[in-house]
Design an enzyme around this catalytic site. Structure first.
Site, PDB file in Angstrom:
ATOM      1  N   GLU A 192      16.294  14.587  36.869  1.00  0.00           N
ATOM      2  CA  GLU A 192      17.314  13.446  36.884  1.00  0.00           C
ATOM      3  C   GLU A 192      16.896  12.197  38.398  1.00  0.00           C
ATOM      4  O   GLU A 192      17.065  11.368  38.432  1.00  0.00           O
ATOM      5  CB  GLU A 192      18.591  14.221  37.437  1.00  0.00           C
ATOM      6  CG  GLU A 192      19.319  14.613  36.155  1.00  0.00           C
ATOM      7  CD  GLU A 192      18.891  16.213  35.697  1.00  0.00           C
ATOM      8  OE1 GLU A 192      18.147  16.866  36.471  1.00  0.00           O
ATOM      9  OE2 GLU A 192      19.187  16.427  34.675  1.00  0.00           O
ATOM     10  N   HIS A 261      29.092  23.292  36.038  1.00  0.00           N
ATOM     11  CA  HIS A 261      29.393  22.461  34.751  1.00  0.00           C
ATOM     12  C   HIS A 261      30.728  21.608  34.787  1.00  0.00           C
ATOM     13  O   HIS A 261      30.766  21.163  33.566  1.00  0.00           O
ATOM     14  CB  HIS A 261      28.920  22.998  33.603  1.00  0.00           C
ATOM     15  CG  HIS A 261      27.349  23.171  33.551  1.00  0.00           C
ATOM     16  ND1 HIS A 261      26.935  24.298  34.298  1.00  0.00           N
ATOM     17  CD2 HIS A 261      26.395  22.678  32.963  1.00  0.00           C
ATOM     18  CE1 HIS A 261      25.427  24.474  34.146  1.00  0.00           C
ATOM     19  NE2 HIS A 261      25.298  23.424  33.200  1.00  0.00           N
TER      20      HIS A 261
END
Lengths: 459, 345
Positions: A192, A261
């Site tokens: 990322e 998450h």
């Protein structure tokens, strides 16, 4: 005229120092880079290097002198063709005070700055669609938006993990590889920080990247590039270099995936000037706003919600449906209390409003759609009518979107409020896994109902 | 199974002042090298002096000692190519032809600066000259440069991006994320490691595994590397031609490790106590890139002492003019506070 050597400042905070010793004597020739003297700063001993060439004509401040003010002449250098005679005419000027600091005081200070900065431009709402509609899921609407913009502009491309061959981890990019090929629909490694930075570089050079994060939780790896590189460069370059890039993906809490998450990043990104932050609820807004985001010359954070992907809404039948960034929408008009929210929570707020109506409370529900720039006018207009406000967000209350909205309403509509603003938000804990605890940690319609009644002084 | 190596290529050979010059190194080119390196050095000395006078604020990282790296590399590039670097960026801007007045005025935070005074020493850009910053976060320029190379390839421009980084930045994870993608996608990027031996105050030996061979760091990604005497502008140019041609021809990235040295501290407020004065002095006396070129020019009779003096004078005049401009250019108008945050949609 001999050249003055001034007592240097070697840190931004140094105002005076000790001239420890001279490394050159009067009469010595000096050239650029020669060490002339040692001085002691507030932090350390440093060397003073010559910049000019010539002969050290006269030492004005002897070695081992304390408290020499910055910019006091400490020696004179004679240039080519000058002699001792030139020293005679020299009289030491008063120490020059640090010009930078001076000028800050002198220059006319700008008018006191309001916390919210410059005036917010009025954004017109999208025009009403009079054509036909098709029931479309949010998932398909997002895909259609990208496909239409990619057809329209060859510089638009999509990159991210599993966006191409896998057709998207959440199937948002279904079919795009087939239509646009591997050059424009690019599977990245799981990297990322790297691909966010790569996207920013491509945007600097004029491409229009759409960077998909599998979820925004993983974008924390990339947040340096989103903020330091994408959001700030236009300002730091004096308007020269822009970052026309979209960072998109699911944000917030999904279901039973645990604390790492499950987080809402709206307030994180909304905090930063240079970014635009969008978080739609309906499929028509998702499509129209994503198309606007891709066309926008600024970095746009596009926060989706996994739980909404499969929900269907009416979407206008056109390939040119755009929704302006920066315009909220009153999704249910009402007169007694304003409920301001965004994304998944719009549905909860509408449910709550339905229940409240049964008890005789008319709630107005505002879907922000865009978090930054915030459509304060729509919020204020509503509050001036209802005199009561409840904010709802999935993220934590502390320094959250609701906190910002209640500050704005306090500043700009204080006299209209008949009750303190109530914030409904996620409980102040990392999100738990257990089904019952997860449920307890998240805002439910019942919380919104309770808060709305409280601000209406009804029980 | 036999051990496999991806042998990184060493620079063709070490060049010294006495070795024969390659045929493409004309007298004019040598003189250009001299002018450009001297301009960087004098400019930086001036910047250091102005910092000392309080005219330049904040952080100021000088490039003195490393001049041969940018000047040699820039001479191997074409106009369509792009470069970017970290916060030690003044030399790179001058080497790619940016106006010294605009650079110095940015250092003083004036409206005539490249970023209208809003960026400062570490944040300047010139799309016209292919310079994409000026980045303040160690290593962040590497994925950005890789992205510009991605754009070059996407637009089929046959252009190359040169991404400069220091030996310190080379230990950032995002550098390897970039190596991976650049090699995977065969992006036209040359990574130039300016190894000046110190990551701020920590020597490469104390910060980097296998510190004598940083050009090996791309091996795992199949990226060829070479180590070059970064204090020899001719050697830098010759090596850069190989790396740039490699990237331009579609073979993917290349890593160049430039062995160089900075004479000054990491920034203006660094007293550099982590190394001895003798160490600095030895490099100045034995490896200084400008002195070496001077010796070469005299030996080859490319220019005489008087000619050299004239160049010195010309360079000094450019630097003085930039210093004057940087002090006379007004501070940005207060209304500039709010401009350039967003582009008009």
């Amino acid at each position: 005229m001999p050249i003055e050597i001034l007592m240097p400042a070697l840190s931004p905070t140094m105002t005076e120092g000790k001239l420890s010793r001279w490394m050159k004597n009067e009469g010595d020739s000096v050239s650029s880079g020669d060490i002339l003297a040692e001085i002691e700063t507030d932090k350390a001993t440093m060397e003073v290097e010559a910049v000019d060439e010539g002969v050290l004509g006269k030492i004005l401040i002897a070695g081992d002198t304390d408290n020499v003010a910055v910019n006091t002449p400490i020696a004179l250098i004679l240039e080519d063709g000058e002699s001792d005679a030139d020293l005679n005419g020299y009289s030491a000027a008063a120490p020059v005070t640090r010009p930078a600091a001076e000028q800050v005081v002198e220059s006319s200070a700008p008018a006191p700055v309001s916390v919210s900065g410059p005036a917010v431009e009025f954004v017109a709402p999208e025009s009403e669609w009079n054509g036909s509609f098709t029931k479309t899921t949010v998932r398909e609407a997002l895909r259609d938006a990208m496909a239409e913009e990619m057809r329209r502009n060859k510089k638009v491309f999509l990159m991210g993990e599993e966006v191409a061959q896998y057709q998207g981890a959440y199937k948002i990019s279904q079919g795009l590889l087939d239509e646009f090929g591997a050059k424009r629909v690019i599977d990245t490694p799981i990297t990322e920080h790297g691909f966010a930075g790569l996207g920013v570089g491509a945007a600097f050079y004029g491409l229009n990247p759409i960077v998909e994060f599998m979820t925004f939780n993983f974008a924390m790896q990339a947040i340096d590039h989103i903020i330091n590189s994408a959001a700030k460069t236009r300002y730091m370059s004096g308007g020269q270099v822009s970052s026309p890039i979209v960072f998109r993906g699911p944000n917030g809490v999904a279901s039973r995936v645990g604390a790492q998450h499950s987080q809402c990043y709206a307030s994180w990104y909304a905090h930063c000037p240079g970014l635009k932050v969008v978080s739609p609820y309906s499929a028509a807004d998702a499509k129209g706003l994503l198309k606007s985001a891709i066309r926008d010359p600024n970095p746009v954070i596009f926060l989706e919600n996994e739980l909404m992907y499969g929900t269907s809404f009416d979407v206008p039948d056109t390939d040119d449906w755009t929704v302006p960034i920066g315009k909220a929408k009153v999704v249910r008009p009402g007169t007694d209390v304003t409920i301001v929210t965004f994304s998944l929570m719009v549905g909860k707020a509408l449910d709550a409003a339905e229940e409240l109506a049964k008890e005789g409370i008319s709630a107005e529900v505002i879907d922000l759609r865009t978090i930054r720039p915030l459509d304060t006018e729509t919020i204020l207009t509503s509050v001036r009518k209802t005199n009561r406000l409840v904010t709802v967000e999935e993220g934590w209350a502390f320094a959250g979107i609701g906190s910002e909205i209640s500050a704005i309403v306090m500043e700009q509509a204080f006299d209209y409020l008949d009750a303190p603003v109530k914030r409904v938000a996620g409980v102040d804990v990392p999100l738990p896994y257990a089904a019952n605890l997860e449920q307890l940690a998240l805002p439910q319609s019942s919380h919104i109902i309770t808060s709305a009644k409280e601000v209406c002084y009804r029980s | 199974m036999a051990t496999k190596k991806t042998p990184p290529k060493r620079a063709s050979k070490k060049r010294t002042a006495s070795s024969a010059l390659p045929s493409d190194i004309t007298n004019e080119l040598i003189l250009d090298f001299y002018r450009e390196m001297l301009l960087i050095r004098r400019f930086e000395e001036k910047a250091g002096q102005m910092y000392g006078m309080g005219l330049i604020g904040g952080f100021c990282h000088l490039y003195i000692g490393q001049e041969a790296v940018v000047v040699g590399i820039q001479s191997a590039l074409e106009e369509r190519d792009t470069i970017l670097t970290s916060y030690r960026d003044h030399g790179h801007m001058l080497a790619c032809g940016m106006d010294p007045d605009g650079v110095m005025a940015e250092l003083t935070g004036r409206s005539g600066g490249y970023s209208k005074g809003k960026g400062g020493s570490m944040h300047m850009f010139s799309e016209e000259k292919g310079f994409y910053g000026g980045h303040g976060i160690v290593g962040a320029q590497v994925p950005i440069g890789t992205g510009i190379a991605f754009a070059h390839k996407y637009l089929e421009e046959k252009a190359v991006n040169v991404a400069y980084l220091g030996d310190g930045a080379l230990n950032q994870g995002q550098v390897y994320e970039s190596f991976n993608m650049a090699s995977l996608w065969e992006l036209p990027v040359v990574y130039v490691i300016e190894n000046n031996s110190y990551a701020m105050g920590t020597s490469t030996a104390r910060s980097s595994a296998n510190s004598t061979e940083l050009y090996h760091r791309g091996n795992a990604y199949g990226i060829p590397g070479m180590q070059v005497d970064g204090m020899d502008v001719v050697a830098v140019r010759e090596a850069a031609k190989i790396a740039v041609e490699h990237a331009r021809s579609g073979k993917g990235p290349y890593i160049m490790e430039m062995m160089t040295y900075r004479y000054r501290g990491h920034s203006m407020s660094d007293p550099a106590k982590y190394r001895s004065k003798e160490e600095v002095q030895k490099v100045r006396e034995e490896r200084d890139p400008i002195e070496r070129l001077r010796a070469l020019m005299l030996k080859k009779k490319i220019i005489d002492e008087a000619g050299m003096k004239q160049i010195d004078k010309d360079v000094k005049a450019i630097v003085s003019k930039s210093a004057e401009f940087a002090q006379s250019s007004p501070e940005p108008d207060p209304s500039e506070l709010y401009t350039d945050v967003y582009a008009d949609a």
